[in-house]
Scaffold this motif. Structure first.
Motif, PDB file in Angstrom:
ATOM      1  N   ALA A  90       1.100  -1.197   0.342  1.00 52.44           N
ATOM      2  CA  ALA A  90      -0.068   0.188  -0.102  1.00 52.44           C
ATOM      3  C   ALA A  90       1.140   1.220   0.112  1.00 52.44           C
ATOM      4  CB  ALA A  90      -1.279  -0.079   1.543  1.00 52.44           C
ATOM      5  N   ARG A  91       2.217   0.773   0.003  1.00 57.48           N
ATOM      6  CA  ARG A  91       2.786   1.938   0.439  1.00 57.48           C
ATOM      7  C   ARG A  91       3.877   2.386  -0.196  1.00 57.48           C
ATOM      8  NH1 ARG A  91       3.580   5.256   5.159  1.00 57.48           N
ATOM      9  NH2 ARG A  91       6.237   4.656   4.948  1.00 57.48           N
ATOM     10  N   GLY A  92       4.134   0.853  -1.247  1.00 58.89           N
ATOM     11  CA  GLY A  92       5.821   1.228  -1.740  1.00 58.89           C
ATOM     12  C   GLY A  92       5.800   0.289  -2.518  1.00 58.89           C
ATOM     13  N   HIS A  93       6.708  -0.315  -3.457  1.00 54.74           N
ATOM     14  CA  HIS A  93       6.681  -2.032  -4.255  1.00 54.74           C
ATOM     15  C   HIS A  93       8.714  -1.664  -4.039  1.00 54.74           C
ATOM     16  CE1 HIS A  93       6.216  -5.006  -6.386  1.00 54.74           C
ATOM     17  NE2 HIS A  93       6.871  -4.431  -8.261  1.00 54.74           N
ATOM     18  N   SER A  94       8.575  -3.351  -4.101  1.00 54.70           N
ATOM     19  CA  SER A  94      10.577  -3.544  -4.516  1.00 54.70           C
ATOM     20  C   SER A  94      10.114  -4.847  -5.114  1.00 54.70           C
ATOM     21  CB  SER A  94      11.324  -3.874  -3.084  1.00 54.70           C
ATOM     22  OG  SER A  94      11.259  -2.580  -2.125  1.00 54.70           O
ATOM     23  N   LEU A  95      11.494  -4.938  -6.095  1.00 55.50           N
ATOM     24  CA  LEU A  95      11.338  -5.863  -6.883  1.00 55.50           C
ATOM     25  C   LEU A  95      12.172  -6.701  -6.701  1.00 55.50           C
ATOM     26  CD1 LEU A  95      11.124  -4.117 -10.231  1.00 55.50           C
ATOM     27  CD2 LEU A  95       8.873  -5.546  -9.103  1.00 55.50           C
ATOM     28  N   LEU A  96      13.139  -6.515  -6.036  1.00 47.53           N
ATOM     29  CA  LEU A  96      13.939  -7.697  -5.756  1.00 47.53           C
ATOM     30  C   LEU A  96      14.407  -8.357  -4.896  1.00 47.53           C
ATOM     31  CD1 LEU A  96      17.751  -5.311  -5.726  1.00 47.53           C
ATOM     32  CD2 LEU A  96      16.680  -6.521  -7.812  1.00 47.53           C
ATOM     33  N   ALA A  97      14.904  -9.583  -4.236  1.00 39.82           N
ATOM     34  CA  ALA A  97      14.515 -10.871  -3.732  1.00 39.82           C
ATOM     35  C   ALA A  97      15.813 -10.473  -2.322  1.00 39.82           C
ATOM     36  CB  ALA A  97      15.306 -11.830  -4.336  1.00 39.82           C
ATOM     37  N   TYR A  98      14.911 -10.596  -1.549  1.00 39.37           N
ATOM     38  CA  TYR A  98      15.241  -9.697  -0.176  1.00 39.37           C
ATOM     39  C   TYR A  98      15.108 -10.911   1.483  1.00 39.37           C
ATOM     40  CZ  TYR A  98      15.270  -5.246  -1.977  1.00 39.37           C
ATOM     41  OH  TYR A  98      15.971  -3.965  -2.198  1.00 39.37           O
ATOM     42  N   PRO A  99      16.181 -11.268   1.511  1.00 39.62           N
ATOM     43  CA  PRO A  99      17.946 -10.847   1.666  1.00 39.62           C
ATOM     44  C   PRO A  99      18.322 -11.914   0.498  1.00 39.62           C
ATOM     45  CG  PRO A  99      17.905 -13.089   3.343  1.00 39.62           C
ATOM     46  CD  PRO A  99      16.354 -12.471   2.843  1.00 39.62           C
ATOM     47  N   ALA A 100      19.424 -11.781  -0.189  1.00 36.85           N
ATOM     48  CA  ALA A 100      19.553 -12.841  -1.359  1.00 36.85           C
ATOM     49  C   ALA A 100      21.149 -12.107  -1.417  1.00 36.85           C
ATOM     50  CB  ALA A 100      19.242 -11.983  -2.578  1.00 36.85           C
ATOM     51  N   ARG A 101      22.456 -12.823  -1.863  1.00 37.14           N
ATOM     52  CA  ARG A 101      23.762 -12.608  -1.610  1.00 37.14           C
ATOM     53  C   ARG A 101      23.901 -13.048  -3.253  1.00 37.14           C
ATOM     54  NH1 ARG A 101      28.302 -13.424   2.463  1.00 37.14           N
ATOM     55  NH2 ARG A 101      27.834 -11.604   3.017  1.00 37.14           N
ATOM     56  N   PHE A 102      24.962 -12.271  -4.341  1.00 40.52           N
ATOM     57  CA  PHE A 102      25.089 -12.773  -5.053  1.00 40.52           C
ATOM     58  C   PHE A 102      26.527 -11.991  -6.365  1.00 40.52           C
ATOM     59  CE2 PHE A 102      21.710  -9.867  -5.342  1.00 40.52           C
ATOM     60  CZ  PHE A 102      22.911  -8.635  -6.354  1.00 40.52           C
ATOM     61  N   THR A 103      27.388 -12.349  -6.494  1.00 45.41           N
ATOM     62  CA  THR A 103      28.116 -11.744  -7.309  1.00 45.41           C
ATOM     63  C   THR A 103      28.338 -11.798  -8.989  1.00 45.41           C
ATOM     64  OG1 THR A 103      28.945 -14.563  -8.750  1.00 45.41           O
ATOM     65  CG2 THR A 103      29.415 -13.583  -5.945  1.00 45.41           C
TER      66      THR A 103
END
Length: 366
Positions: free
Chosen positions: A179-192
């Motif tokens: 209702a307040r906003g939007h994030s697209l990435l996966a949380y948490p995630a580690r990558f190289t």
């Protein structure tokens, strides 16, 4: 140099920088090359609007670049988020001419954990760089720090970086409430691989191209290789045909943070209008976890990655960065490397290179 009630502008041949004394934010950094004026740093669209009484000063006057101490939530000394350096007045101590340029110094009106904080800007004639230094003198305890540079990419661009150990997202999305906003990435995630960052929907995002999607608010921390002497980050704006560079010692700032703000916040003062903004931030912090978590043992410090600076009554901490802005040749798509060569910096791509005047001793000062 010009001054006003809230602003001081420092100039050298071909370059100028303006500081907002009310909060210590860079309001403008401009380079002139022939008839081309390059001014790629971001200023929030709501500056000058009326704001709610609980809006922190750093948000109401958000612009350019600023020092954070602590970085993120402030849960020890009672200061607002990002600390007093980003939210309270600075005093202009004076400006002096140096060989081939000028130096301006400013002092924070408050202390940070008892430390006096000095900001120093150096401009050199013909150099497309702001050489900036922050000095913490005295104090007690420890604090996380960051330099919060923001680049405006209304038409998008390509991001390049010196080699990193890894990249990761925090434990929680920047905007977990739909209702307040939007994030697209996966949380948490580690990558190289920045070209294949995990998304929450199971896909991947190419973080070397910004923006990588629409209407999102995301954050990634990239950790430096400790053995490297010089680290760099580059944002090449294709439409404007210019380049923003950040140069630092990993020993000063062990992480580069990407804040991708592209219309993904719906509430005031954002109101879905903060778009095409890239935070290209150099930091010494435990991600977005705040002051207390950054000075306590944490997963990064356990790996030997510093997440705060130590203050002492008789000590000084000297942190430095060079911000470069410059035009790029036609056809350039991305930066592959930078290399200091005497008094120049070579900017390299797979189709060629160019050099600009540069002082390598400033960043690599010890």
């Amino acid at each position: 140099m010009t001054t006003g009630a809230d602003f001081v502008t420092l100039q050298a041949d071909g370059i100028s920088v303006t500081l907002d004394l009310a909060v210590g934010h860079i309001r403008a950094l401009e380079v002139d090359r022939g008839e081309q004026r390059i001014a790629p740093l971001h200023t929030a669209p709501w500056i000058g609007d009326s704001h709610a009484s609980d809006t922190p000063a750093h948000l109401a006057r958000l612009s350019g670049d600023f020092l954070c101490a602590p970085f993120g939530p402030s849960d020890i000394d009672g200061s607002p988020s990002h600390g007093w350096p980003a939210n309270s007045p600075w005093r202009h101590l004076g400006t002096e001419a140096v060989a081939g340029g000028s130096v301006a110094r400013f002092e924070l009106g408050r202390t940070v954990m008892g430390a006096t904080v000095t900001k120093e800007f150096t401009l050199r004639d013909g150099h497309p760089f702001l050489y900036q230094r922050h000095l913490f003198s005295g104090g007690e305890g420890a604090v996380s720090v960051g330099l919060h540079m923001m680049v405006s990419l209304p038409q998008g661009g390509h991001l390049s970086f010196s080699p990193k150990l890894f990249a990761e997202t925090p434990a929680e999305a920047l905007e977990p409430d739909a209702a307040r906003g939007h994030s697209l990435l996966a949380y948490p995630a580690r990558f190289t691989d920045l070209k294949h960052a995990p998304r929450a929907d199971g896909g991947t995002a190419n973080l070397t191209c910004y923006p990588f999607d629409r209407n999102h608010e995301d954050f990634v921390m990239m950790v430096e290789k400790p053995e490297d002497r010089l680290a760099w980050a580059a944002a090449l704006r294709h439409h404007e045909r210019d380049l923003v560079l950040s140069l630092k010692r990993p020993a000063d700032f062990p992480a580069t943070l990407l804040w991708m703000s592209n219309g993904g916040r719906y509430y005031a003062p954002w109101n879905s209008r903060h778009r095409g903004v890239l935070g290209l931030e150099e930091a010494r912090t435990y991600s977005l976890n705040g002051h207390k978590a950054s000075i306590a043992p944490n997963p990064l410090s356990a790996q030997g990655i510093p997440t705060s600076i130590a203050l002492g009554a008789n000590g000084e901490v000297d942190l430095r960065q060079a911000i470069g802005i410059m035009p790029v040749p036609p056809g350039w798509d991305r930066v592959t490397d930078v290399e200091a060569r005497g008094g120049t910096l070579a900017v390299i791509t797979d189709i060629g290179e160019f050099t600009v005047p540069y002082d390598p001793a400033f960043v690599l000062h010890r």
